[in-house]
Design an enzyme around this catalytic site. Structure first.
Site, PDB file in Angstrom:
ATOM      1  N   ASN A  11       0.851  -1.194   0.000  1.00 33.43           N
ATOM      2  CA  ASN A  11       0.000   0.000   0.000  1.00 33.43           C
ATOM      3  C   ASN A  11       0.890   1.249   0.000  1.00 33.43           C
ATOM      4  O   ASN A  11       1.724   1.422   0.895  1.00 33.43           O
ATOM      5  CB  ASN A  11      -0.888  -0.056   1.258  1.00 33.43           C
ATOM      6  CG  ASN A  11      -1.826   1.125   1.346  1.00 33.43           C
ATOM      7  OD1 ASN A  11      -1.425   2.257   1.098  1.00 33.43           O
ATOM      8  ND2 ASN A  11      -3.062   0.876   1.711  1.00 33.43           N
ATOM      9  N   HIS A  14       0.922   6.168   1.970  1.00 30.36           N
ATOM     10  CA  HIS A  14       1.670   7.096   2.826  1.00 30.36           C
ATOM     11  C   HIS A  14       2.796   7.825   2.111  1.00 30.36           C
ATOM     12  O   HIS A  14       3.326   8.804   2.632  1.00 30.36           O
ATOM     13  CB  HIS A  14       2.115   6.397   4.104  1.00 30.36           C
ATOM     14  CG  HIS A  14       0.917   6.030   4.922  1.00 30.36           C
ATOM     15  ND1 HIS A  14       0.097   6.989   5.472  1.00 30.36           N
ATOM     16  CD2 HIS A  14       0.334   4.843   5.172  1.00 30.36           C
ATOM     17  CE1 HIS A  14      -0.925   6.393   6.068  1.00 30.36           C
ATOM     18  NE2 HIS A  14      -0.813   5.097   5.900  1.00 30.36           N
ATOM     19  N   HIS A  47      -5.673   3.681  -1.607  1.00 30.09           N
ATOM     20  CA  HIS A  47      -7.008   3.998  -1.102  1.00 30.09           C
ATOM     21  C   HIS A  47      -7.356   5.415  -1.550  1.00 30.09           C
ATOM     22  O   HIS A  47      -6.739   6.373  -1.098  1.00 30.09           O
ATOM     23  CB  HIS A  47      -6.981   3.887   0.436  1.00 30.09           C
ATOM     24  CG  HIS A  47      -8.311   4.072   1.088  1.00 30.09           C
ATOM     25  ND1 HIS A  47      -8.506   3.866   2.434  1.00 30.09           N
ATOM     26  CD2 HIS A  47      -9.526   4.438   0.599  1.00 30.09           C
ATOM     27  CE1 HIS A  47      -9.768   4.097   2.739  1.00 30.09           C
ATOM     28  NE2 HIS A  47     -10.406   4.460   1.647  1.00 30.09           N
ATOM     29  N   ARG A  49      -9.531   8.057  -0.930  1.00 25.25           N
ATOM     30  CA  ARG A  49     -10.502   8.440   0.104  1.00 25.25           C
ATOM     31  C   ARG A  49     -11.375   9.572  -0.398  1.00 25.25           C
ATOM     32  O   ARG A  49     -10.959  10.382  -1.226  1.00 25.25           O
ATOM     33  CB  ARG A  49      -9.770   8.861   1.382  1.00 25.25           C
ATOM     34  CG  ARG A  49      -9.025   7.734   2.071  1.00 25.25           C
ATOM     35  CD  ARG A  49      -8.501   8.187   3.410  1.00 25.25           C
ATOM     36  NE  ARG A  49      -9.581   8.377   4.357  1.00 25.25           N
ATOM     37  CZ  ARG A  49      -9.871   7.522   5.344  1.00 25.25           C
ATOM     38  NH1 ARG A  49      -9.146   6.448   5.537  1.00 25.25           N
ATOM     39  NH2 ARG A  49     -10.877   7.775   6.154  1.00 25.25           N
ATOM     40  N   ARG A  53      -7.256  12.781   1.062  1.00 21.68           N
ATOM     41  CA  ARG A  53      -6.173  13.234   1.952  1.00 21.68           C
ATOM     42  C   ARG A  53      -4.799  12.742   1.511  1.00 21.68           C
ATOM     43  O   ARG A  53      -3.800  13.313   1.860  1.00 21.68           O
ATOM     44  CB  ARG A  53      -6.441  12.836   3.403  1.00 21.68           C
ATOM     45  CG  ARG A  53      -6.343  11.368   3.652  1.00 21.68           C
ATOM     46  CD  ARG A  53      -6.452  11.057   5.125  1.00 21.68           C
ATOM     47  NE  ARG A  53      -7.806  11.234   5.628  1.00 21.68           N
ATOM     48  CZ  ARG A  53      -8.269  10.631   6.716  1.00 21.68           C
ATOM     49  NH1 ARG A  53      -7.468   9.866   7.428  1.00 21.68           N
ATOM     50  NH2 ARG A  53      -9.494  10.805   7.124  1.00 21.68           N
ATOM     51  N   HIS A  54      -4.761  11.642   0.753  1.00 23.29           N
ATOM     52  CA  HIS A  54      -3.448  11.213   0.238  1.00 23.29           C
ATOM     53  C   HIS A  54      -3.511  10.909  -1.270  1.00 23.29           C
ATOM     54  O   HIS A  54      -3.065  11.721  -2.068  1.00 23.29           O
ATOM     55  CB  HIS A  54      -2.826  10.077   1.069  1.00 23.29           C
ATOM     56  CG  HIS A  54      -3.755   9.024   1.585  1.00 23.29           C
ATOM     57  ND1 HIS A  54      -4.614   8.338   0.772  1.00 23.29           N
ATOM     58  CD2 HIS A  54      -3.933   8.543   2.842  1.00 23.29           C
ATOM     59  CE1 HIS A  54      -5.283   7.467   1.514  1.00 23.29           C
ATOM     60  NE2 HIS A  54      -4.912   7.567   2.765  1.00 23.29           N
ATOM     61  N   GLU A  74      -8.622   0.484  -2.989  1.00 20.17           N
ATOM     62  CA  GLU A  74      -9.508   0.493  -1.824  1.00 20.17           C
ATOM     63  C   GLU A  74     -10.395   1.711  -1.915  1.00 20.17           C
ATOM     64  O   GLU A  74      -9.928   2.805  -2.245  1.00 20.17           O
ATOM     65  CB  GLU A  74      -8.686   0.608  -0.535  1.00 20.17           C
ATOM     66  CG  GLU A  74      -7.921  -0.618  -0.188  1.00 20.17           C
ATOM     67  CD  GLU A  74      -7.068  -0.387   1.051  1.00 20.17           C
ATOM     68  OE1 GLU A  74      -7.132   0.705   1.652  1.00 20.17           O
ATOM     69  OE2 GLU A  74      -6.322  -1.296   1.389  1.00 20.17           O
ATOM     70  N   THR A 104      -7.184   6.200  10.172  1.00 22.78           N
ATOM     71  CA  THR A 104      -7.071   5.157   9.156  1.00 22.78           C
ATOM     72  C   THR A 104      -8.323   4.295   9.272  1.00 22.78           C
ATOM     73  O   THR A 104      -9.126   4.513  10.189  1.00 22.78           O
ATOM     74  CB  THR A 104      -5.775   4.324   9.369  1.00 22.78           C
ATOM     75  OG1 THR A 104      -5.724   3.299   8.373  1.00 22.78           O
ATOM     76  CG2 THR A 104      -5.743   3.674  10.750  1.00 22.78           C
ATOM     77  N   THR A 105      -8.496   3.330   8.373  1.00 23.97           N
ATOM     78  CA  THR A 105      -9.697   2.498   8.418  1.00 23.97           C
ATOM     79  C   THR A 105      -9.777   1.810   9.783  1.00 23.97           C
ATOM     80  O   THR A 105      -8.849   1.128  10.192  1.00 23.97           O
ATOM     81  CB  THR A 105      -9.631   1.435   7.298  1.00 23.97           C
ATOM     82  OG1 THR A 105      -9.213   2.078   6.103  1.00 23.97           O
ATOM     83  CG2 THR A 105     -10.981   0.795   7.074  1.00 23.97           C
ATOM     84  N   GLU A 155     -11.071  -9.584   2.521  1.00 23.59           N
ATOM     85  CA  GLU A 155      -9.826  -9.264   3.227  1.00 23.59           C
ATOM     86  C   GLU A 155     -10.166  -9.186   4.712  1.00 23.59           C
ATOM     87  O   GLU A 155     -11.028  -8.411   5.127  1.00 23.59           O
ATOM     88  CB  GLU A 155      -9.235  -7.932   2.737  1.00 23.59           C
ATOM     89  CG  GLU A 155      -7.932  -7.611   3.466  1.00 23.59           C
ATOM     90  CD  GLU A 155      -7.208  -6.391   2.887  1.00 23.59           C
ATOM     91  OE1 GLU A 155      -7.221  -6.204   1.656  1.00 23.59           O
ATOM     92  OE2 GLU A 155      -6.625  -5.645   3.695  1.00 23.59           O
ATOM     93  N   HIS A 195      -4.031  -4.770   7.523  1.00 20.92           N
ATOM     94  CA  HIS A 195      -4.178  -3.642   8.435  1.00 20.92           C
ATOM     95  C   HIS A 195      -3.340  -3.836   9.694  1.00 20.92           C
ATOM     96  O   HIS A 195      -3.509  -4.791  10.428  1.00 20.92           O
ATOM     97  CB  HIS A 195      -5.633  -3.357   8.827  1.00 20.92           C
ATOM     98  CG  HIS A 195      -5.809  -1.891   9.138  1.00 20.92           C
ATOM     99  ND1 HIS A 195      -5.432  -1.352  10.341  1.00 20.92           N
ATOM    100  CD2 HIS A 195      -6.234  -0.870   8.374  1.00 20.92           C
ATOM    101  CE1 HIS A 195      -5.660  -0.053  10.312  1.00 20.92           C
ATOM    102  NE2 HIS A 195      -6.138   0.273   9.122  1.00 20.92           N
ATOM    103  N   GLY A 196      -2.425  -2.904   9.875  1.00 26.20           N
ATOM    104  CA  GLY A 196      -1.609  -2.891  11.089  1.00 26.20           C
ATOM    105  C   GLY A 196      -0.514  -3.946  11.118  1.00 26.20           C
ATOM    106  O   GLY A 196       0.133  -4.135  12.141  1.00 26.20           O
ATOM    107  N   GLY A 217       0.981  -1.502   4.353  1.00 26.62           N
ATOM    108  CA  GLY A 217       1.413  -0.181   3.907  1.00 26.62           C
ATOM    109  C   GLY A 217       2.282   0.558   4.887  1.00 26.62           C
ATOM    110  O   GLY A 217       3.481   0.757   4.675  1.00 26.62           O
TER     111      GLY A 217
HETATM  112  N1  PXP Z   1      -6.033  -3.232   3.998  1.00 28.24           N
HETATM  113  C1  PXP Z   1      -7.018  -2.300   4.103  1.00 28.24           C
HETATM  114  C2  PXP Z   1      -8.392  -2.687   3.667  1.00 28.24           C
HETATM  115  C3  PXP Z   1      -6.742  -0.991   4.545  1.00 28.24           C
HETATM  116  O1  PXP Z   1      -7.721  -0.080   4.625  1.00 28.24           O
HETATM  117  C4  PXP Z   1      -5.407  -0.656   4.871  1.00 28.24           C
HETATM  118  C5  PXP Z   1      -5.080   0.747   5.275  1.00 28.24           C
HETATM  119  O2  PXP Z   1      -5.271   1.603   4.208  1.00 28.24           O
HETATM  120  C6  PXP Z   1      -4.421  -1.651   4.750  1.00 28.24           C
HETATM  121  C7  PXP Z   1      -4.766  -2.934   4.344  1.00 28.24           C
HETATM  122  C8  PXP Z   1      -2.985  -1.375   5.067  1.00 28.24           C
HETATM  123  O3  PXP Z   1      -2.880  -1.095   6.432  1.00 28.24           O
HETATM  124  P1  PXP Z   1      -1.483  -0.616   7.020  1.00 28.24           P
HETATM  125  O4  PXP Z   1      -1.156   0.686   6.377  1.00 28.24           O
HETATM  126  O5  PXP Z   1      -1.763  -0.517   8.498  1.00 28.24           O
HETATM  127  O6  PXP Z   1      -0.484  -1.676   6.689  1.00 28.24           O
END
Ligand code: PXP
Length: 248
Positions: A11, A14, A47, A49, A53-54, A74, A104-105, A155, A195-196, A217
């Protein structure tokens, strides 16, 4: 036994966050996508949005043209995003919930509560030959809903696992993810996760059998500040694939 290849979607949001912070022309998310591909990324996630924002529409448009892997876009399930996606036609679209005030999400989509609307929405994207995925919490009822809606991919939201700090909480979050992966596979869905996830917590998730693709990401872009993006992507890919290599 792990006989399948685990894939890494990188991702690049950032990189765009840093650009937007100053309104400059750099750093360029396109450049990041190309480096990530060279380092072993299997897809590029971004993503778009609602508040832009990015990532900007220009980024989506240019990346659609130049990616050698494929794009995972996304987005929220809104009419505006449906119009953009059906025009740009990324290979994959992952539908996420979106709140303006969130950093973030924050959680998975409530597919169970919104299934009728999502069914029509996903059918419109599928009609444009986009493979649709739903970002859901590791809960059977959300996976049932995804199956009912008719998407081929889910996902699993790994954010609660990533945020857990006590061993018991980490183990129970991992167990929920593992159960959800098995449940999703039984339902005939491709199961991804994200995510995370970072360099410390990835291995335990990568050991769960059945996760096809990891979308990561923030940790990769953060590590790139010190190691360079090519190295940061290659390091993450190695950690994801180590499990498969060890099981042979
Ligand atoms: N998957 C989804 C659906 C997300 O919304 C995000 C954050 O944009 C990620 C993965 C990646 O998350 P991270 O940036 O925490 O790795």
């Amino acid at each position: 036994m792990n006989h399948y290849e685990r894939l890494l979607g990188v991702n690049i949001d950032h990189v765009a966050t840093l650009r937007q912070a100053r309104g400059t022309r750099y750093p360029e998310p396109i450049q990041a996508a190309l480096v990530a591909e060279q380092a072993g990324a299997d897809s590029i996630t971004l993503h778009l949005r609602e508040d832009r924002r990015h990532i900007q529409e220009r980024d989506v448009e240019m990346l659609c043209d130049i990616l050698q892997t494929h794009m995972n876009l996304e987005m929220a399930a809104t009419p505006e995003m449906a119009a953009i996606a059906t025009q740009m036609r990324p290979a994959d679209c992952c539908l996420v919930p979106e709140k303006r005030s969130e950093l973030t999400t924050e959680g998975g989509l409530d597919a169970a509560a919104d299934s009728d609307r999502l069914k029509d929405f996903c059918a419109e994207l599928a009609g444009a030959e986009i493979r649709v995925s739903l970002f859901v919490d590791p809960e059977p009822r959300q996976i049932d809903a995804a199956q009912k809606i008719g998407v081929p991919v889910i996902e699993i939201h790994t954010g609660h696992y990533a945020e857990a700090s006590q061993p018991d909480a980490i183990q129970s979050a991992l167990a929920r993810i593992a159960n959800a992966v098995a449940y999703g596979q039984q339902a005939g869905l491709q199961v991804n996760a994200g995510h995370g996830l970072d360099y410390h917590n990835i291995s335990a998730v990568a050991e769960i059998e059945g996760i096809r693709e990891f979308n990561i990401g923030h940790s990769i872009i953060s590590r790139a500040i010190f190691s360079g993006l090519h190295q940061a992507v290659a390091d993450m890919k190695r950690l994801i694939q180590l499990v498969a290599a060890n099981s042979h």
